[in-house]
Write a protein that holds these residues in place. Structure first.
Motif, mmCIF file in Angstrom:
data_model
loop_
_atom_site.group_PDB
_atom_site.id
_atom_site.type_symbol
_atom_site.label_atom_id
_atom_site.label_comp_id
_atom_site.label_asym_id
_atom_site.label_seq_id
_atom_site.Cartn_x
_atom_site.Cartn_y
_atom_site.Cartn_z
ATOM 1 N N HIS A 104 20.868 41.809 32.477
ATOM 2 C CA HIS A 104 22.313 41.231 32.461
ATOM 3 C C HIS A 104 22.753 40.292 31.428
ATOM 4 O O HIS A 104 23.777 40.705 31.068
ATOM 5 N N ARG A 105 21.679 39.632 31.003
ATOM 6 C CA ARG A 105 22.351 38.869 29.534
ATOM 7 C C ARG A 105 22.092 39.350 28.180
ATOM 8 O O ARG A 105 22.132 38.836 27.233
ATOM 9 N N GLY A 106 21.631 40.745 28.434
ATOM 10 C CA GLY A 106 21.715 41.649 27.161
ATOM 11 C C GLY A 106 20.382 41.596 26.457
ATOM 12 O O GLY A 106 20.619 41.925 25.141
ATOM 13 N N VAL A 107 19.383 40.990 26.949
ATOM 14 C CA VAL A 107 18.120 40.885 26.147
ATOM 15 C C VAL A 107 16.987 41.926 26.553
ATOM 16 O O VAL A 107 15.877 42.159 26.144
ATOM 17 N N LEU A 108 17.202 42.696 27.593
ATOM 18 C CA LEU A 108 16.271 43.782 28.087
ATOM 19 C C LEU A 108 16.987 45.109 28.538
ATOM 20 O O LEU A 108 17.932 44.903 29.129
ATOM 21 N N CYS A 109 16.386 46.085 28.103
ATOM 22 C CA CYS A 109 16.475 47.282 28.801
ATOM 23 C C CYS A 109 15.462 48.218 28.828
ATOM 24 O O CYS A 109 14.167 48.012 28.092
ATOM 25 N N PHE A 110 15.421 49.470 29.252
ATOM 26 C CA PHE A 110 14.209 50.342 29.226
ATOM 27 C C PHE A 110 13.964 50.978 28.057
ATOM 28 O O PHE A 110 14.974 51.315 27.180
ATOM 29 N N GLY A 111 12.892 51.002 27.466
ATOM 30 C CA GLY A 111 12.452 51.950 26.442
ATOM 31 C C GLY A 111 11.752 53.192 26.918
ATOM 32 O O GLY A 111 11.682 53.364 28.059
ATOM 33 N N PRO A 112 11.393 53.995 25.917
ATOM 34 C CA PRO A 112 10.748 55.489 26.655
ATOM 35 C C PRO A 112 9.383 55.255 27.251
ATOM 36 O O PRO A 112 8.965 54.193 26.803
ATOM 37 N N ASP A 113 9.064 55.871 28.061
ATOM 38 C CA ASP A 113 7.914 55.879 28.945
ATOM 39 C C ASP A 113 6.629 55.962 28.000
ATOM 40 O O ASP A 113 6.780 56.837 27.008
ATOM 41 N N ARG A 114 5.554 55.339 28.048
ATOM 42 C CA ARG A 114 4.311 55.333 27.231
ATOM 43 C C ARG A 114 3.329 55.906 28.169
ATOM 44 O O ARG A 114 2.723 55.351 28.899
ATOM 45 N N GLY A 115 3.283 57.417 28.273
ATOM 46 C CA GLY A 115 2.610 57.857 29.213
ATOM 47 C C GLY A 115 3.317 57.764 30.715
ATOM 48 O O GLY A 115 4.405 58.035 30.791
ATOM 49 N N ARG A 116 2.423 57.211 31.379
ATOM 50 C CA ARG A 116 2.851 56.922 32.932
ATOM 51 C C ARG A 116 3.369 55.640 32.900
ATOM 52 O O ARG A 116 3.656 55.008 33.897
ATOM 53 N N LYS A 117 3.447 54.547 31.930
ATOM 54 C CA LYS A 117 3.755 53.302 31.845
ATOM 55 C C LYS A 117 5.105 53.222 31.278
ATOM 56 O O LYS A 117 5.583 53.635 30.506
ATOM 57 N N VAL A 118 5.859 52.334 32.113
ATOM 58 C CA VAL A 118 7.376 51.858 31.640
ATOM 59 C C VAL A 118 7.390 51.121 30.629
ATOM 60 O O VAL A 118 6.254 50.105 30.381
ATOM 61 N N THR A 119 8.260 50.846 29.725
ATOM 62 C CA THR A 119 8.395 50.015 28.580
ATOM 63 C C THR A 119 9.651 49.475 28.405
ATOM 64 O O THR A 119 10.657 50.010 29.189
ATOM 65 N N TYR A 120 9.774 48.235 28.046
ATOM 66 C CA TYR A 120 11.083 47.469 27.648
ATOM 67 C C TYR A 120 11.254 47.200 26.280
ATOM 68 O O TYR A 120 10.519 47.158 25.636
ATOM 69 N N THR A 121 12.548 47.048 26.159
ATOM 70 C CA THR A 121 12.890 46.808 24.540
ATOM 71 C C THR A 121 14.152 45.988 24.577
ATOM 72 O O THR A 121 14.784 46.062 25.825
ATOM 73 N N HIS A 122 14.583 45.568 23.524
ATOM 74 C CA HIS A 122 15.831 44.649 23.331
ATOM 75 C C HIS A 122 16.969 45.699 22.881
ATOM 76 O O HIS A 122 16.759 46.534 21.936
ATOM 77 N N PRO A 123 18.060 45.576 23.709
ATOM 78 C CA PRO A 123 19.340 46.776 23.439
ATOM 79 C C PRO A 123 20.000 46.273 22.087
ATOM 80 O O PRO A 123 20.646 46.972 21.659
ATOM 81 N N GLY A 124 19.693 45.116 21.722
ATOM 82 C CA GLY A 124 20.371 44.639 20.398
ATOM 83 C C GLY A 124 22.022 44.319 20.489
ATOM 84 O O GLY A 124 22.674 44.868 19.688
ATOM 85 N N VAL A 125 22.374 43.739 21.887
ATOM 86 C CA VAL A 125 23.928 43.632 22.054
ATOM 87 C C VAL A 125 24.194 42.377 22.374
ATOM 88 O O VAL A 125 23.231 41.422 22.626
ATOM 89 N N ARG A 126 25.337 41.761 22.072
ATOM 90 C CA ARG A 126 25.803 40.324 22.405
ATOM 91 C C ARG A 126 27.023 40.716 23.348
ATOM 92 O O ARG A 126 27.859 41.189 23.210
ATOM 93 N N PRO A 127 26.705 40.252 24.629
ATOM 94 C CA PRO A 127 27.544 40.192 25.874
ATOM 95 C C PRO A 127 28.852 39.476 25.649
ATOM 96 O O PRO A 127 29.041 38.500 24.674
#
Length: 385
Positions: A179-202
């Motif tokens: 919600h603070r704009g520093v985390l979102c989901f990335g593509p799954d790596r096999g059966r594992k979830v990944t996270y990435t930075h969405p690169g936005v400023r709220p």
């Protein structure tokens, strides 16, 4: 928050306008992102359901186009949206969403005192997440290591009860980081979830909240502060104060909805005539229309209220929508390309409606890149099956 002569809006009028704006009467000739924007996000706890929710509102394409928008074109983002649940949101709307969601009142902390993070620790973890995910796609374990390296061992202590396991302490702020704009989901790596930075400023909170309320009212109005509070899982008193400030600023206006006060975005008072909307649709789990449309007893009339809701909660069952109201439940089971669609109507369908149902089942299967096999009869599986 009153006017001298408020416009009177009936349920058929509101229902028909919502269906039209949701592209449930006529699919849109538009890419996935604008369609998701009109829905105010597609619930994606079950990603295949979100793919279908967006795809069935488009005139062309399949779920593959939704996946391409999410992982290739990045016009959609998978992140934590309203109610802290996973949604697909348009990337260009993410500044508004993050600004509004991060401005919601914080609810009570349900973790035991020895598990909770202090306000200072929370800010430290969020900053560590932002730094670690910038330009990276990390699994939960990799992100845990990165956070601990930037904060200290306390952030990684496995103290959170979760699914017969224990999670590291930092994970209690996963939703907040999104919600603070520093985390979102990335593509799954096999059966594992990944996270990435969405690169936005709220956006700033007041600006974002006002914008989100206006969009909510355009999609699902007329609505009350209580309806908004339920949709966002926010306090009712806070929503009432927010509506009051927006009404005073001339951004929303009161109407009479089925004899009770409700609100629409300022100037958005064009409603169709009073004929009920026509058509038949199969909506998947937690489809935005079924979740957000209120009053719920009008959308789920009679037997539908008991059969298609879970303790008053919409979305637990995929629903059959006939002429603007829920008229049954359904379930699909996939085996290779074969998709068995079982539909349980809650009222007798005419021969013409049964033909419509067959065509809709075929369309759903095509959107899911399969072949339909339709059965009309009882759905024996429970919710979330």
């Amino acid at each position: 928050m009153t006017t001298s002569t408020p416009l009177h809006v009936t349920w058929p009028q509101a229902d028909a306008r919502r269906i039209r704006r949701q592209f449930l009467d006529r699919p849109a000739d538009a890419p996935p992102a604008p369609v998701a924007a009109a829905m105010l996000g597609a619930h994606a706890q079950v990603l295949s359901a979100a793919e279908l929710s967006v795809a069935l509102r488009r005139a062309e394409g399949t779920r593959a186009d939704v996946r391409a928008a999410l992982w290739r074109d990045r016009t959609l983002v998978k992140t934590f949206g309203p109610r802290g649940t996973v949604h697909l949101l348009p990337a260009e709307d993410l500044p508004l969403w993050t600004g509004a969601l991060s401005a919601l009142p914080a609810g009570p902390n349900g973790h035991p005192p020895h598990v909770r993070l202090t306000a200072a620790q929370t800010d430290e973890v969020v900053a560590a997440i932002a730094d670690a995910l910038t330009g990276a796609e990390l699994t939960v374990d990799e992100l845990t290591d990165a956070i601990v390296a930037r904060t200290g061992p306390w952030a990684g202590e496995r103290v959170m009860e979760a699914f017969q396991d224990k999670w590291p302490r930092w994970r209690q702020v996963t939703h907040l980081a999104a919600h603070r704009g520093v985390l979102c989901f990335g593509p799954d790596r096999g059966r594992k979830v990944t996270y990435t930075h969405p690169g936005v400023r709220p956006l700033t909170g007041d600006r974002a909240l006002g914008g989100l309320v206006e969009r909510y009212l355009r999609a699902y109005g007329p609505a009350t502060p209580g309806n908004l509070a339920r949709w966002l899982a926010a306090p009712g008193g806070w929503a009432t104060e927010l509506f009051g400030s927006l009404a005073a600023a001339g951004r929303i206006e009161e109407v009479s909805f089925e004899g009770a006060a409700a609100w629409v975005a300022a100037g958005d008072t064009d409603f169709p005539d009073e004929r009920p909307p026509r058509g038949l649709r199969l909506l998947p789990y937690f489809d935005a229309f079924a979740v957000a449309s209120q009053p719920r007893e009008r959308l789920f009339p009679g037997a539908a209220y008991e059969r298609a809701l879970g303790r008053g909660q919409a979305g637990n069952h995929p629903v059959l929508l006939v002429d603007g109201t829920v008229a049954g439940v359904w379930h699909q089971r996939r085996s290779g390309k074969r998709i068995v669609v079982t539909v349980e109507p809650l009222r007798k369908l005419s021969a013409a409606r049964l033909r419509d149902l067959g065509a809709e089942a075929e369309r759903v299967a095509e959107l899911l890149e399969g072949r339909a096999e339709l059965t009309v009869g009882p759905v024996t599986v429970g919710p979330h099956a």
